[in-house]
Scaffold this motif. Structure first.
Motif: not given
Length: 368
Positions: A178-179, A181-182, A185-186, A210, A214
């Motif tokens: 999830i981290a 993916t975030c 995405a950012v 970034t 994360g």
């Protein structure tokens, strides 16, 4: 020796109190009229403390993923079967076998090491299958879009696997996916919404910054599990172990990226790293080792060893030392560092913990 002597000695042997505390308690009680047999010699006390430190070092970080040779034997069978099936049928028959084995070995028998291997097998299955599905779009999609779609396939299978089998590694993998993916995405949002090209040299620090955010998020979640089980008696400690194992190198190399990208991407390997960069790397590794001592997690020590060796290599290469000399000096320094921290882990940790306020140490794994 009196009964009280024996009781205190037994408490020290079980690690409830240290040998030095036994002596202090004997003096305190003797001043109040209690009588004792002969006190232990300083040498005996030192040996008792050394034995206590050794036991504490063994017990302080023991993820429960191996409980005997039975686990190893079963795991060998799992690995051989899955490799054979993958070679014969590819992903088609491998996933059902992973789930059947998980039902028998994880859900029913609760075997530790097989649960780890089956979780890794699931991750491998998702990785290979997802790549097979999105591979046709590699040339048509934007690289960040391609990466986002790829990494976004991991959370749901890992979430379902953890919901069914409660494997700590699966939950850690879920958090990590999830981290990641975030983070992707950012980075994609920077480009699509703000029009910022993260590959542009003017924005070269956006990527490590970034990644650092994360990694800090993963570390915060790991610490949340750690402080919820300071005695490390439940699976929450195992979840924290795996999360720290991922967070430590992610944090380290995000910071290293900030150090090296400001110098045009110079690294240890191209010989362009500066003395100041090497010094900064040594400071970062030292801070990581200090963090590892405070939270009693060795991942923060081991993750920085390669960087420590590279930094020492760079420092020595700026001198007139020959290649053979500074290669072996770097190896020797890293080895001595590992041995020193490993041998004196508990003593070093007590020294560090004693410097911290009780409001912090009360929530951490206790230092013996």
């Amino acid at each position: 020796m009196t009964e009280l002597n024996r009781a205190l000695a037994g408490a020290a042997e079980k690690g409830i109190i240290s040998a030095h505390q036994v002596r202090d308690l004997e003096v305190y009680l003797a001043d109040r009229g209690f009588r004792f047999g002969p006190a232990a010699s300083d040498a005996a006390a030192d040996r008792a403390d050394a034995a206590l430190d050794a036991r504490a070092a063994e017990d302080s970080e023991q993820p429960r993923f191996i409980r005997g040779f039975h686990d190893i034997l079963i795991t060998i069978g799992i690995v051989v079967v899955l490799i054979g099936l993958w070679g014969l049928t590819g992903p088609l028959a491998t996933l059902p076998v992973i789930l059947v084995l998980a039902e028998i070995l994880v859900r029913r028998q609760r075997l530790a090491l097989p649960s780890v291997v089956l979780t890794l097998a699931l991750v491998h299955w998702v990785a290979m299958t997802s790549m097979w599905l999105v591979d046709d779009h590699e040339d048509t999609w934007h690289p960040l879009t391609f990466t986002l779609v790829y990494v976004a396939t991991f959370p749901i299978p890992l979430a379902l696997f953890y919901w069914r089998y409660r494997v700590p590694l699966a939950l850690a993998g879920l958090v990590l996916s999830i981290a990641l993916t975030c983070v992707v995405a950012v980075l994609l949002a920077f480009e699509r919404v703000l029009g910022i090209d993260v590959a542009n040299p003017d924005y070269v620090l956006l990527l490590p910054l970034t990644l650092l955010v994360g990694a800090l998020a993963v570390f915060a979640i790991a610490m949340r599990y750690d402080v919820s089980d300071p005695q490390r008696l439940t699976t929450r400690s195992d979840i924290a172990f795996w999360l720290h194992l991922a967070a430590a190198p992610a944090l380290l190399y995000s910071l290293m990226g900030l150090v090296f990208l400001v110098n045009g991407g110079a690294t240890w390997w191209d010989g362009q790293a500066s003395f100041n960069q090497a010094a900064s790397a040594i400071v970062i590794v030292a801070v990581f080792m200090l963090v590892g001592l405070v939270i009693d997690r060795r991942a923060f020590v081991t993750s920085g060893l390669l960087s420590l060796g590279g930094a020492i290599w760079t420092v020595l290469s700026k001198t007139n030392a020959s290649l053979d000399s500074y290669v072996f000096i770097a190896l020797a320094v890293v080895g001595v560092t590992v041995l020193f921290i490993g041998i004196f882990w508990q003593r070093l940790r007590r020294m560090v913990i004693d410097l911290l306020p009780e409001t912090i140490t009360a929530r951490l794994h206790a230092a013996p």
